[in-house]
Design a protein around this motif. Sequence first.
Motif, PDB file in Angstrom:
ATOM      1  N   ARG A  17       0.831  -1.203   0.000  1.00 38.77           N
ATOM      2  CA  ARG A  17       0.000   0.000   0.000  1.00 38.77           C
ATOM      3  C   ARG A  17       0.871   1.261   0.000  1.00 38.77           C
ATOM      4  O   ARG A  17       0.601   2.224  -0.739  1.00 38.77           O
ATOM      5  N   ALA A  20       2.301   1.811  -3.387  1.00 42.12           N
ATOM      6  CA  ALA A  20       1.309   2.362  -4.307  1.00 42.12           C
ATOM      7  C   ALA A  20       1.214   3.874  -4.144  1.00 42.12           C
ATOM      8  O   ALA A  20       1.196   4.626  -5.129  1.00 42.12           O
ATOM      9  N   LEU A  21       1.182   4.342  -2.906  1.00 43.45           N
ATOM     10  CA  LEU A  21       1.125   5.782  -2.658  1.00 43.45           C
ATOM     11  C   LEU A  21       2.415   6.467  -3.106  1.00 43.45           C
ATOM     12  O   LEU A  21       2.384   7.586  -3.631  1.00 43.45           O
ATOM     13  N   TYR A  23       4.340   5.631  -5.564  1.00 38.88           N
ATOM     14  CA  TYR A  23       4.378   5.702  -7.028  1.00 38.88           C
ATOM     15  C   TYR A  23       3.182   6.457  -7.620  1.00 38.88           C
ATOM     16  O   TYR A  23       3.090   6.598  -8.838  1.00 38.88           O
ATOM     17  N   ALA A  24       2.303   6.938  -6.780  1.00 30.71           N
ATOM     18  CA  ALA A  24       1.083   7.591  -7.266  1.00 30.71           C
ATOM     19  C   ALA A  24       1.364   9.030  -7.695  1.00 30.71           C
ATOM     20  O   ALA A  24       1.238   9.973  -6.911  1.00 30.71           O
ATOM     21  N   THR A  25       1.776   9.176  -8.954  1.00 29.53           N
ATOM     22  CA  THR A  25       1.989  10.494  -9.545  1.00 29.53           C
ATOM     23  C   THR A  25       1.436  10.467 -10.965  1.00 29.53           C
ATOM     24  O   THR A  25       1.113   9.402 -11.503  1.00 29.53           O
ATOM     25  N   LEU A  30      -0.683   2.732 -12.468  1.00 29.41           N
ATOM     26  CA  LEU A  30      -0.540   1.694 -11.456  1.00 29.41           C
ATOM     27  C   LEU A  30      -1.500   0.534 -11.706  1.00 29.41           C
ATOM     28  O   LEU A  30      -2.688   0.739 -11.946  1.00 29.41           O
ATOM     29  N   CYS A  47      -4.688   6.978  -4.745  1.00 27.05           N
ATOM     30  CA  CYS A  47      -3.701   7.119  -5.827  1.00 27.05           C
ATOM     31  C   CYS A  47      -4.239   7.969  -6.965  1.00 27.05           C
ATOM     32  O   CYS A  47      -3.498   8.774  -7.555  1.00 27.05           O
ATOM     33  N   ARG A  48      -5.511   7.797  -7.289  1.00 28.47           N
ATOM     34  CA  ARG A  48      -6.105   8.615  -8.356  1.00 28.47           C
ATOM     35  C   ARG A  48      -6.146  10.083  -7.952  1.00 28.47           C
ATOM     36  O   ARG A  48      -6.015  10.976  -8.790  1.00 28.47           O
ATOM     37  N   ARG A  50      -3.947  11.559  -6.504  1.00 26.93           N
ATOM     38  CA  ARG A  50      -2.598  12.080  -6.751  1.00 26.93           C
ATOM     39  C   ARG A  50      -2.262  12.072  -8.243  1.00 26.93           C
ATOM     40  O   ARG A  50      -1.110  12.184  -8.624  1.00 26.93           O
ATOM     41  N   ALA A  52      -2.491   9.659 -10.488  1.00 25.02           N
ATOM     42  CA  ALA A  52      -2.031   8.416 -11.117  1.00 25.02           C
ATOM     43  C   ALA A  52      -3.201   7.727 -11.806  1.00 25.02           C
ATOM     44  O   ALA A  52      -4.343   7.776 -11.330  1.00 25.02           O
ATOM     45  N   VAL A  54      -5.015   4.332 -12.490  1.00 29.73           N
ATOM     46  CA  VAL A  54      -5.044   3.123 -11.656  1.00 29.73           C
ATOM     47  C   VAL A  54      -6.006   2.096 -12.225  1.00 29.73           C
ATOM     48  O   VAL A  54      -7.136   2.410 -12.597  1.00 29.73           O
TER      49      VAL A  54
END
Length: 265
Positions: A17, A20-21, A23-25, A30, A47-48, A50, A52, A54
Amino acid sequence: MSRRTVLITGASSGIGRALALEYATSENALLLVGRDEARLADIAELCRARAAAVVTGRIDVRDRKALAAWIAARDGEVPIDLAIACAGIVSGTSAQRPLDPGEAMRAVLAVDLMGAINTIEPALEAMRRRGRGHVALVGSLAGLRGFPSSPAYSMAKAAIHAYAEGIRPALRREGIAVSLIAPGFVTTPLNAELVAPQPLKLTAARAARIIRSGLDRRKPVIAFPFILYAGLRLLTLLPARFGDWLLDRPGVDVPLTRERETSGP
């Protein structure tokens, strides 16, 4: 600039988790795999937020065919650049339970070892056709030396270490990087009920930053904290009796997993 596609299993909890956060750009797409539908939806939403892109897959990594089909389908849409096999469970011993029961041992091997293989095998198949890519397998410092408190977990992680080291040279020649991730103690739900000393424990967010930094440099081994890593490496060179004495702590209690070898009923 095109987005990089990152696959992460075990993404609904713990280090997965946090990764995931991390890499959330907007630069990353993802592919998040997990078993808990609600937690998976929650991390996808974060993540979305941020920026990303997904896609989620509610899949048990023990289900080899389902996971392979999902990974192949996603790779067919957008090629996977980085696959991180992060899903894992832990089980261990206590004063009343000095050995891992057989069903617990097999469950740990099924998730931690075979689940990792089930993840990277289909990812590697596509990467090898392209001649590029990066796979990362999450081991543990416990994979360096068997811990009396978690022999099955240590066994699974030691196998992960040996496998990553074994496939790395041949895949490097094909343009594919292999990274072994070996964390020490990390604050996650996985060890929330662990009764044991946890020296130099890190938050999951801090661990994810260290891992990403190493993966960005395509490091073959990402082991931390360094002091614990160096100490365990040294321990393997000392007489076995000394290591047994140092690591055997009767007061340690590692909860027994309720998982089983297969994902079915």
